[in-house]
Every structure is written in structure tokens, then in C-alpha cells.
Design a protein around this motif. Structure first.
Motif, short mmCIF file in Angstrom:
data_model
loop_
_atom_site.label_atom_id
_atom_site.label_comp_id
_atom_site.label_asym_id
_atom_site.label_seq_id
_atom_site.Cartn_x
_atom_site.Cartn_y
_atom_site.Cartn_z
N TRP A 37 -6.78 16.04 6.71
CA TRP A 37 -6.30 16.24 5.35
C TRP A 37 -6.40 15.00 4.47
N HIS A 38 -6.65 13.83 5.03
CA HIS A 38 -6.68 12.60 4.22
C HIS A 38 -7.68 12.64 3.07
N PRO A 39 -8.95 12.99 3.32
CA PRO A 39 -9.88 13.02 2.19
C PRO A 39 -9.51 14.08 1.15
N VAL A 40 -8.91 15.18 1.61
CA VAL A 40 -8.50 16.23 0.67
C VAL A 40 -7.37 15.72 -0.23
N ILE A 41 -6.42 15.04 0.34
CA ILE A 41 -5.30 14.48 -0.44
C ILE A 41 -5.82 13.45 -1.44
N VAL A 42 -6.70 12.57 -0.98
CA VAL A 42 -7.28 11.57 -1.89
C VAL A 42 -8.05 12.28 -3.00
N HIS A 43 -8.81 13.31 -2.66
CA HIS A 43 -9.56 14.07 -3.67
C HIS A 43 -8.63 14.69 -4.70
N ARG A 44 -7.53 15.30 -4.23
CA ARG A 44 -6.58 15.93 -5.16
C ARG A 44 -5.97 14.88 -6.09
N LEU A 45 -5.63 13.71 -5.56
CA LEU A 45 -5.05 12.65 -6.41
C LEU A 45 -6.08 12.08 -7.37
N LEU A 46 -7.34 12.04 -6.96
CA LEU A 46 -8.40 11.61 -7.88
C LEU A 46 -8.56 12.63 -9.00
N GLU A 47 -8.53 13.91 -8.65
CA GLU A 47 -8.74 14.98 -9.63
C GLU A 47 -7.56 15.17 -10.58
N HIS A 48 -6.33 15.10 -10.05
CA HIS A 48 -5.15 15.45 -10.83
C HIS A 48 -4.26 14.29 -11.21
N GLY A 49 -4.54 13.12 -10.68
CA GLY A 49 -3.70 11.96 -10.95
C GLY A 49 -2.40 12.04 -10.18
N PRO A 50 -1.45 11.18 -10.55
CA PRO A 50 -0.17 11.15 -9.83
C PRO A 50 0.46 12.54 -9.74
N SER A 51 0.99 12.85 -8.56
CA SER A 51 1.52 14.20 -8.31
C SER A 51 2.76 14.13 -7.44
N GLY A 52 3.64 15.08 -7.64
CA GLY A 52 4.80 15.23 -6.79
C GLY A 52 4.41 15.91 -5.48
N PHE A 53 5.33 15.87 -4.53
CA PHE A 53 5.07 16.46 -3.22
C PHE A 53 4.71 17.94 -3.33
N ASN A 54 5.51 18.71 -4.07
CA ASN A 54 5.27 20.15 -4.18
C ASN A 54 3.94 20.44 -4.89
N GLU A 55 3.61 19.64 -5.89
CA GLU A 55 2.32 19.81 -6.57
C GLU A 55 1.17 19.61 -5.59
N LEU A 56 1.28 18.55 -4.78
CA LEU A 56 0.24 18.29 -3.79
C LEU A 56 0.14 19.41 -2.79
N GLN A 57 1.28 19.91 -2.34
CA GLN A 57 1.25 20.99 -1.36
C GLN A 57 0.59 22.23 -1.96
N PRO A 90 17.76 15.63 -9.43
CA PRO A 90 17.33 15.95 -8.08
C PRO A 90 16.32 14.91 -7.60
N PHE A 91 16.26 14.72 -6.29
CA PHE A 91 15.37 13.73 -5.71
C PHE A 91 13.92 14.16 -5.92
N ARG A 92 13.16 13.30 -6.59
CA ARG A 92 11.74 13.58 -6.84
C ARG A 92 10.94 12.33 -6.56
N VAL A 93 9.80 12.52 -5.91
CA VAL A 93 8.89 11.44 -5.59
C VAL A 93 7.53 11.77 -6.18
N GLN A 94 6.85 10.74 -6.63
CA GLN A 94 5.50 10.92 -7.16
C GLN A 94 4.54 10.05 -6.36
N TYR A 95 3.40 10.62 -6.00
CA TYR A 95 2.39 9.92 -5.24
C TYR A 95 1.19 9.65 -6.14
N SER A 96 0.62 8.46 -5.99
CA SER A 96 -0.58 8.10 -6.73
C SER A 96 -1.45 7.23 -5.85
N LEU A 97 -2.71 7.14 -6.22
CA LEU A 97 -3.62 6.28 -5.48
C LEU A 97 -3.43 4.83 -5.89
N THR A 98 -3.50 3.96 -4.93
CA THR A 98 -3.54 2.53 -5.23
C THR A 98 -4.96 2.23 -5.73
#
Length: 124
Positions: A37-57, A90-98
């Protein structure tokens, strides 16, 4: 990484066990994005930018919460993904690419292009 003055260097280099071997760069890249799943996650973050956990899922159809969580943690440990707490209640986290993670874009695009060229429909 820092240079002798303590400043960040422009290019991060990875220490690897195979340094000096001509095949080592391939092994190094595979060790960063070689899980399913690593390249897929990186691809999604490249395509959509910073995303929350549920958005990524939602963007990575078919991945379980546990696998996504473990994958994000691993990508964070490898310095490819940043995790930022956006809200406590509510607890929210956002993930982005370095910057290091974003530099994988040509690799991910090449993987996508190769897959598009060679992907076939399953036969019944």
C-alpha cells in the motif's frame, strides 16, 4: 540530514547496507515503497494533497484501518509522510508528504504509467 555546520543539507541521502553496489539504488527505493500500500498512499497524497485518515481510507479502496494506520506510521518513520494533529476535540490528524516523500513523484508516476500500459482485464 545536517552538514558539519548543523544546517540541513539540500539533498537527503540514505544510509544503506548495500552502498557501493550498482543495484543498491533500486533496493533502497524498494525498501521505502516496497510494501503493497505504500506507493498507493504516496500516490493519493500526491494527487489530493494533505488528507485526513478517513479521507485516505476512502481514497485507498480496500485497505483496512489497521493496515492504513501501520502503513502511515511506517511511512512517517521513513521520513516520507508528516503527521499533524489538526484538532484535539474531535481528534483529527492530517497526513502530508514531506519534501523527501514528494520527491518520489517521478517514481510513482512511472509505476502508474507502466501499470496503465500493461494492465489487462481479468479473464473469466
Amino acid at each position: 540530514m545536517t552538514d558539519e555546520t548543523g544546517d540541513s543539507t539540500a539533498t537527503e541521502e540514505l544510509e544503506v547496507w548495500c552502498a557501493g553496489e550498482d543495484w543498491c539504488p533500486v533496493t533502497t527505493t524498494a525498501s521505502l515503497i516496497g510494501r503493497k500500500w505504500h506507493p498507493v498512499i504516496v500516490h493519493r497524497l500526491l494527487e489530493h494533497g494533505p488528507s485526513g485518515f478517513n479521507e485516505l481510507q476512502d481514497d485507498v479502496d480496500g485497505i483496512s484501518s489497521k493496515v492504513l494506520s501501520d502503513s502511515l506510521e511506517n511511512l512517517e518513520e521513513k521520513g516520507l509522510v508528516d503527521r499533524e494533529i489538526v484538532s484535539e476535540k474531535p481528534f483529527r490528524v492530517q497526513y502530508s508528504l514531506t519534501e523527501h516523500g514528494a520527491s518520489l513523484e517521478p517514481v510513482i508516476v512511472s509505476m502508474r504509467d507502466w501499470g496503465l500500459e500493461h494492465l489487462t482485464e481479468p479473464t473469466e
